[in-house]
Design a protein around this motif. Structure first.
Motif, PDB file in Angstrom:
ATOM      1  N   GLY A   1       0.822  -1.192   0.000  1.00  0.00           N
ATOM      2  CA  GLY A   1       0.000   0.000   0.000  1.00  0.00           C
ATOM      3  C   GLY A   1       0.856   1.242   0.000  1.00  0.00           C
ATOM      4  N   GLU A   2       0.253   2.311   0.354  1.00  0.00           N
ATOM      5  CA  GLU A   2       0.955   3.592   0.335  1.00  0.00           C
ATOM      6  C   GLU A   2       1.563   3.873   1.704  1.00  0.00           C
ATOM      7  N   HIS A   3       2.800   4.325   1.717  1.00  0.00           N
ATOM      8  CA  HIS A   3       3.500   4.676   2.947  1.00  0.00           C
ATOM      9  C   HIS A   3       3.946   6.131   2.824  1.00  0.00           C
ATOM     10  N   ARG A   4       3.889   6.856   3.899  1.00  0.00           N
ATOM     11  CA  ARG A   4       4.281   8.267   3.887  1.00  0.00           C
ATOM     12  C   ARG A   4       5.466   8.480   4.820  1.00  0.00           C
ATOM     13  N   TYR A   5       6.331   9.381   4.423  1.00  0.00           N
ATOM     14  CA  TYR A   5       7.520   9.706   5.207  1.00  0.00           C
ATOM     15  C   TYR A   5       7.561  11.215   5.374  1.00  0.00           C
ATOM     16  N   GLN A   6       7.625  11.657   6.613  1.00  0.00           N
ATOM     17  CA  GLN A   6       7.608  13.085   6.884  1.00  0.00           C
ATOM     18  C   GLN A   6       8.906  13.513   7.543  1.00  0.00           C
ATOM     19  N   VAL A   7       9.508  14.538   6.994  1.00  0.00           N
ATOM     20  CA  VAL A   7      10.697  15.135   7.576  1.00  0.00           C
ATOM     21  C   VAL A   7      10.506  16.644   7.623  1.00  0.00           C
ATOM     22  N   SER A   8      11.265  17.283   8.476  1.00  0.00           N
ATOM     23  CA  SER A   8      11.323  18.736   8.533  1.00  0.00           C
ATOM     24  C   SER A   8      12.753  19.143   8.237  1.00  0.00           C
ATOM     25  N   VAL A   9      12.910  20.178   7.454  1.00  0.00           N
ATOM     26  CA  VAL A   9      14.225  20.740   7.175  1.00  0.00           C
ATOM     27  C   VAL A   9      14.198  22.192   7.651  1.00  0.00           C
ATOM     28  N   LEU A  10      14.950  22.465   8.701  1.00  0.00           N
ATOM     29  CA  LEU A  10      15.004  23.789   9.293  1.00  0.00           C
ATOM     30  C   LEU A  10      16.292  24.475   8.871  1.00  0.00           C
ATOM     31  N   TRP A  11      16.170  25.565   8.124  1.00  0.00           N
ATOM     32  CA  TRP A  11      17.344  26.337   7.706  1.00  0.00           C
ATOM     33  C   TRP A  11      17.896  27.076   8.920  1.00  0.00           C
ATOM     34  N   THR A  12      19.188  26.923   9.178  1.00  0.00           N
ATOM     35  CA  THR A  12      19.843  27.561  10.326  1.00  0.00           C
ATOM     36  C   THR A  12      20.962  28.492   9.872  1.00  0.00           C
ATOM     37  N   GLY A  13      20.954  28.870   8.597  1.00  0.00           N
ATOM     38  CA  GLY A  13      22.064  29.630   8.027  1.00  0.00           C
ATOM     39  C   GLY A  13      21.859  31.130   7.920  1.00  0.00           C
ATOM     40  N   ASN A  14      20.853  31.698   8.573  1.00  0.00           N
ATOM     41  CA  ASN A  14      20.666  33.147   8.526  1.00  0.00           C
ATOM     42  C   ASN A  14      21.740  33.802   9.385  1.00  0.00           C
ATOM     43  N   ARG A  15      22.616  34.551   8.751  1.00  0.00           N
ATOM     44  CA  ARG A  15      23.719  35.220   9.458  1.00  0.00           C
ATOM     45  C   ARG A  15      23.342  36.638   9.884  1.00  0.00           C
ATOM     46  N   GLY A  16      22.061  36.945   9.823  1.00  0.00           N
ATOM     47  CA  GLY A  16      21.595  38.247  10.270  1.00  0.00           C
ATOM     48  C   GLY A  16      20.970  39.083   9.173  1.00  0.00           C
ATOM     49  N   THR A  17      21.309  38.803   7.912  1.00  0.00           N
ATOM     50  CA  THR A  17      20.741  39.582   6.806  1.00  0.00           C
ATOM     51  C   THR A  17      19.967  38.687   5.837  1.00  0.00           C
ATOM     52  N   GLY A  18      19.663  37.483   6.259  1.00  0.00           N
ATOM     53  CA  GLY A  18      18.912  36.570   5.400  1.00  0.00           C
ATOM     54  C   GLY A  18      19.652  36.281   4.111  1.00  0.00           C
ATOM     55  N   THR A  19      18.925  36.227   3.029  1.00  0.00           N
ATOM     56  CA  THR A  19      19.517  35.937   1.720  1.00  0.00           C
ATOM     57  C   THR A  19      19.752  37.219   0.932  1.00  0.00           C
ATOM     58  N   SER A  20      20.317  38.213   1.614  1.00  0.00           N
ATOM     59  CA  SER A  20      20.563  39.510   0.978  1.00  0.00           C
ATOM     60  C   SER A  20      21.624  39.451  -0.116  1.00  0.00           C
ATOM     61  N   GLY A  21      22.431  38.411  -0.127  1.00  0.00           N
ATOM     62  CA  GLY A  21      23.438  38.207  -1.158  1.00  0.00           C
ATOM     63  C   GLY A  21      23.858  36.748  -1.154  1.00  0.00           C
ATOM     64  N   TYR A  22      24.344  36.280  -2.298  1.00  0.00           N
ATOM     65  CA  TYR A  22      24.677  34.860  -2.451  1.00  0.00           C
ATOM     66  C   TYR A  22      25.690  34.390  -1.420  1.00  0.00           C
ATOM     67  N   ARG A  23      26.644  35.207  -1.071  1.00  0.00           N
ATOM     68  CA  ARG A  23      27.680  34.824  -0.109  1.00  0.00           C
ATOM     69  C   ARG A  23      27.347  35.283   1.318  1.00  0.00           C
ATOM     70  N   GLU A  24      26.169  35.826   1.516  1.00  0.00           N
ATOM     71  CA  GLU A  24      25.800  36.399   2.810  1.00  0.00           C
ATOM     72  C   GLU A  24      25.047  35.435   3.720  1.00  0.00           C
ATOM     73  N   TYR A  25      24.688  34.276   3.232  1.00  0.00           N
ATOM     74  CA  TYR A  25      23.917  33.347   4.059  1.00  0.00           C
ATOM     75  C   TYR A  25      24.587  31.978   4.092  1.00  0.00           C
ATOM     76  N   GLY A  26      24.356  31.280   5.178  1.00  0.00           N
ATOM     77  CA  GLY A  26      24.876  29.927   5.332  1.00  0.00           C
ATOM     78  C   GLY A  26      23.926  28.911   4.732  1.00  0.00           C
ATOM     79  N   ARG A  27      24.473  27.806   4.353  1.00  0.00           N
ATOM     80  CA  ARG A  27      23.672  26.735   3.749  1.00  0.00           C
ATOM     81  C   ARG A  27      23.242  25.689   4.775  1.00  0.00           C
ATOM     82  N   ASP A  28      23.609  25.891   6.029  1.00  0.00           N
ATOM     83  CA  ASP A  28      23.338  24.902   7.062  1.00  0.00           C
ATOM     84  C   ASP A  28      21.845  24.737   7.324  1.00  0.00           C
ATOM     85  N   HIS A  29      21.494  23.509   7.628  1.00  0.00           N
ATOM     86  CA  HIS A  29      20.121  23.183   8.006  1.00  0.00           C
ATOM     87  C   HIS A  29      20.147  21.945   8.899  1.00  0.00           C
TER      88      HIS A  29
END
Length: 158
Positions: free
Chosen positions: A4-32
């Motif tokens: 039958g059908e099986h479901r899998y649930q995950v959460s991905v929480l971005w933890t890479g905001n260095r204070g200015t969000g995604t204001s520039g490509y090199r301004e944010y972390g990729r961590d989650h």
């Protein structure tokens, strides 16, 4: 087995905001952090080539690990059903990604399981069961690129 059908649930929480969000490509972390119920958290990031943290799991690592683990689980099941006792199983899996200006994609995963079976068991059948495991693997059946298996079967020493 539960069909039958099986479901899998995950959460991905971005933890890479260095204070200015995604204001520039090199301004944010990729961590989650990857979470699923009460299971241990998985520290994630992007590949270091894409400004990620090489000490954390990236999505490509997790995809290769998923393909390897799924194959292994089916292989162990099929060996058990066939009367072959697997004593050790270690896979050195590798994924290849092609990157381009228009995006990237995984082009292949190569599984390299090193399997030790009980002395006297059918080595040829143990080898053939890798093909059957590939046919059953949920991950292999879900992707649009080849997953190749280069297994080595040896007898365990007593």
């Amino acid at each position: 087995m539960a069909y039958g059908e099986h479901r899998y649930q995950v959460s991905v929480l971005w933890t890479g905001n260095r204070g200015t969000g995604t204001s520039g490509y090199r301004e944010y972390g990729r961590d989650h952090t990857i979470r699923a119920g009460s299971k241990p958290d998985i520290p994630g990031s992007s590949d270091a080539a894409f400004l990620g943290d090489a000490a954390r799991w990236n999505p490509e690592d997790l995809l290769v690990a998923s393909a390897s683990a799924c194959h292994k689980l089916w292989y162990l099941h099929l060996c058990s059903d066939a009367g072959i006792a697997v004593m050790e199983y270690l896979d050195h899996a590798e994924g290849t990604m092609a990157d381009s200006p228009h995006g990237g994609k995984i082009t292949q995963i190569v599984l390299r399981p090193q399997v030790r079976i009980r002395a006297g068991d059918d080595r040829e059948l143990a080898q053939r069961l890798h093909h059957a495991a590939h046919e059953q693997c949920y991950i292999a059946n879900s992707v649009n690129f080849p997953i190749v298996c280069e297994a080595v079967i040896e007898f365990a020493s007593n």
